[in-house]
Design a protein around this motif. Structure first.
Motif, PDB file in Angstrom:
ATOM      1  N   ALA A 323       0.421  -0.743  -0.187  1.00  0.00           N
ATOM      2  CA  ALA A 323      -0.068  -0.118  -0.515  1.00  0.00           C
ATOM      3  C   ALA A 323       0.775   1.341   0.309  1.00  0.00           C
ATOM      4  CB  ALA A 323      -1.194   0.263   1.148  1.00  0.00           C
ATOM      5  N   ASP A 324       0.735   2.488  -0.867  1.00  0.00           N
ATOM      6  CA  ASP A 324       1.180   3.563  -0.487  1.00  0.00           C
ATOM      7  C   ASP A 324       1.387   3.913   0.044  1.00  0.00           C
ATOM      8  OD1 ASP A 324       0.756   3.462  -3.003  1.00  0.00           O
ATOM      9  OD2 ASP A 324      -0.739   5.155  -3.811  1.00  0.00           O
ATOM     10  N   HIS A 325       0.784   3.918   2.291  1.00  0.00           N
ATOM     11  CA  HIS A 325       0.741   4.701   2.895  1.00  0.00           C
ATOM     12  C   HIS A 325       2.352   3.363   3.882  1.00  0.00           C
ATOM     13  CE1 HIS A 325      -1.814   1.650   4.571  1.00  0.00           C
ATOM     14  NE2 HIS A 325      -1.516   1.762   5.833  1.00  0.00           N
ATOM     15  N   THR A 326       2.200   2.351   3.693  1.00  0.00           N
ATOM     16  CA  THR A 326       3.545   1.771   3.730  1.00  0.00           C
ATOM     17  C   THR A 326       4.695   2.535   2.875  1.00  0.00           C
ATOM     18  OG1 THR A 326       3.561  -0.280   2.034  1.00  0.00           O
ATOM     19  CG2 THR A 326       2.090  -0.163   3.998  1.00  0.00           C
ATOM     20  N   LEU A 327       4.736   3.086   2.002  1.00  0.00           N
ATOM     21  CA  LEU A 327       5.954   2.915   1.370  1.00  0.00           C
ATOM     22  C   LEU A 327       6.847   4.522   2.027  1.00  0.00           C
ATOM     23  CD1 LEU A 327       4.612   2.796  -2.205  1.00  0.00           C
ATOM     24  CD2 LEU A 327       6.257   1.039  -1.145  1.00  0.00           C
ATOM     25  N   GLY A 356      11.723   7.133   2.611  1.00  0.00           N
ATOM     26  CA  GLY A 356      10.752   6.608   1.503  1.00  0.00           C
ATOM     27  C   GLY A 356      11.474   4.886   1.630  1.00  0.00           C
ATOM     28  N   ASP A 357      10.642   4.531   0.329  1.00  0.00           N
ATOM     29  CA  ASP A 357      10.430   3.191   0.293  1.00  0.00           C
ATOM     30  C   ASP A 357      11.788   3.524  -1.122  1.00  0.00           C
ATOM     31  OD1 ASP A 357       9.740   0.548  -0.501  1.00  0.00           O
ATOM     32  OD2 ASP A 357      10.236   0.623  -1.842  1.00  0.00           O
ATOM     33  N   PRO A 358      12.977   2.858  -1.219  1.00  0.00           N
ATOM     34  CA  PRO A 358      14.042   3.037  -1.887  1.00  0.00           C
ATOM     35  C   PRO A 358      13.559   2.563  -2.996  1.00  0.00           C
ATOM     36  CG  PRO A 358      15.146   2.049  -0.192  1.00  0.00           C
ATOM     37  CD  PRO A 358      13.533   2.076  -0.076  1.00  0.00           C
ATOM     38  N   GLY A 359      13.214   1.444  -3.587  1.00  0.00           N
ATOM     39  CA  GLY A 359      12.797   1.137  -4.663  1.00  0.00           C
ATOM     40  C   GLY A 359      12.104   1.460  -5.103  1.00  0.00           C
ATOM     41  N   THR A 360      10.794   2.411  -4.769  1.00  0.00           N
ATOM     42  CA  THR A 360       9.766   2.945  -5.516  1.00  0.00           C
ATOM     43  C   THR A 360       9.821   4.523  -5.834  1.00  0.00           C
ATOM     44  OG1 THR A 360       8.719   2.630  -3.749  1.00  0.00           O
ATOM     45  CG2 THR A 360       8.073   0.828  -5.578  1.00  0.00           C
ATOM     46  N   LEU A 361       9.509   4.737  -4.111  1.00  0.00           N
ATOM     47  CA  LEU A 361       8.988   7.017  -3.807  1.00  0.00           C
ATOM     48  C   LEU A 361      10.671   6.992  -3.593  1.00  0.00           C
ATOM     49  CD1 LEU A 361       6.885   6.834  -0.858  1.00  0.00           C
ATOM     50  CD2 LEU A 361       6.549   7.219  -3.282  1.00  0.00           C
TER      51      LEU A 361
END
Length: 430
Positions: A323-327, A356-361
């Protein structure tokens, strides 16, 4: 015509890159096109699309359609992987038509393949092709680039990075990781793992693989080999090799940038430069276990097909789209210590933190800012020639300034007395 065409806007990382670029503070300075296989899906995922955004319905395996779309852009941002399967037609179209290009790949064999196929063509059309503009390998490339500046461009010796990444692993990353072992010819896979495989000139031999790594002589920070050590090492070595090649060419041309086609770069890393990356574990026992497990996994995936089949099924069954909020809970911390190659070595310490999430955000931030650097900023001398380059040879300080201004990423560097010294304290005492 659009300034930036983002391909793969409905993918997991592509969706976040699209949102970031559409909400960018400089949005009024550039136009955007979004490309995906399905227009209806693209419009249904909640992106802030308005009448200024062009939508391209694009099958990335249709080379004619890809070329038609690419020719309508100044910079192409590609988020569609595995790149071994889907990336080559996009790079071909960019190289053929003089269009600049960035992506988020971490597939070293594919980068080697496009260098062999398109580097010369891209120099003739002045297309700037920059792979690996995400978590692989922007932080690694920036770390050594800043170390060279901090040490006043002295010849470099060993450069070691502790890479702590906390976040999820997107399914696209898993697919790209497995595609390297499943589909790349074995000889190309093995060659791409060699030292300096992406570099136009060879350099110093890298340290032998170890069970325990340290940030520097006497450092308390230890860890095991990083999963993407070879990926980032190859990319950083290409930066070193491109700069050394330009230096040699400028010397042969009789003195540098004034000579036809030559552009020297004073920031060469030197003949003793080596790069290594590890993941911090806290103690030597955990480091030994981590290095052993990663070594075993890579060996079995490379040579034993049934293990690849089982590994792929397990990874796909256990992976999910977070989910976006977990990123937002993710984070990144790169700590690099680079020694000068001098009788009394000096140390440059660079710390790159990301929220933020390294692989996405964070990857979305890095690749979008890379594209905007190509579009809006002054570029380093090597970029003028085009070709398959690296983040620091193509984008340089412009990208660093953009990342520092972003708000998610902090970048600090200083000369330190020892690898464990704090960067902030060292900056205060200088």
């Amino acid at each position: 015509m659009v300034d930036i065409l983002l391909i793969g806007a409905t993918g997991f990382c592509g969706r976040h890159a699209a949102r970031y670029i559409l909400e960018h503070p400089q949005r009024s300075k550039f136009t955007v096109g979004l490309a995906a296989r399905s227009r209806s899906k693209l419009l249904s995922i909640g992106l802030p699309v308005d009448d200024t955004v062009q939508i391209f319905e694009l099958d990335i395996l249709d080379e004619r359609a890809v070329e038609s779309a690419v020719k309508q852009a100044k910079v192409v941002l590609n988020c569609v992987g595995p790149f071994w399967h889907y990336g080559t037609p996009v790079v071909l179209a960019c190289a053929r038509n003089g269009i600049h290009y960035v992506d988020i790949t971490g597939e070293t064999p594919w980068i080697l393949d496009i260098i062999r196929k398109f580097d010369y063509l891209a120099t003739k059309t002045h297309a700037i092709i920059v792979p690996s503009c995400g978590i692989d390998s922007v932080p690694a490339d920036i770390s050594v680039h800043l170390a060279s500046q901090t040490l006043a461009h002295a010849p470099l010796g060993t450069s070691t990075t502790s890479a702590a990444l906390h976040g999820g692993v997107p399914t696209g990353t898993i697919a790209s990781f497995l595609a390297v072992f499943e589909d790349v010819p074995l000889h190309l896979l093995l060659f791409s793992a060699h030292d300096w495989s992406l570099s136009p000139v060879p350099g110093a031999r890298s340290p032998r693989p170890a069970l325990v790594y340290r940030l520097g002589p006497g450092s308390r920070e230890v860890g095991g080999v990083a999963v993407f050590n070879r990926v980032n090492r190859a990319l950083v070595q290409r930066t070193a090799g491109l700069r050394e090649y330009a230096r040699r060419e400028a010397r042969l041309c009789g003195g540098g940038a004034g000579a036809a086609g030559c552009s020297g770069d004073p920031a060469c890393y030197g003949p003793a430069f080596t790069y290594t990356e590890f993941m911090p574990t806290g103690n030597a026992v955990s480091a030994c276990v981590l290095s052993s497990v990663i070594g075993l996994v890579f060996a079995t995936l490379t040579f034993i097909a049934p293990v690849r089949w089982v590994f792929k099924r397990l990874m796909m069954l256990t992976s999910s789209v977070p989910a976006d909020h977990t990123l937002e809970r993710g984070r990144m911390k790169y700590v690099n210590v680079t020694a000068s190659d001098e009788p009394s070595p000096r140390y440059a310490k660079t710390v790159i933190k990301g929220r933020g999430d390294p692989g996405t955000l964070l990857t979305a931030v890095m690749v979008v800012e890379s594209a905007l650097t190509l579009l809006l900023d002054e570029l380093p001398p090597l970029a003028a020639r085009g070709g398959v380059l690296t983040p620091m040879t193509a984008l340089g300080d412009g990208l660093i300034r953009r990342l520092r201004a972003n708000g998610r990423i902090e970048i600090e560097t200083a000369v330190v007395g020892s690898p464990d010294d704090d960067v902030e304290e060292s900056k205060k005492t200088r």
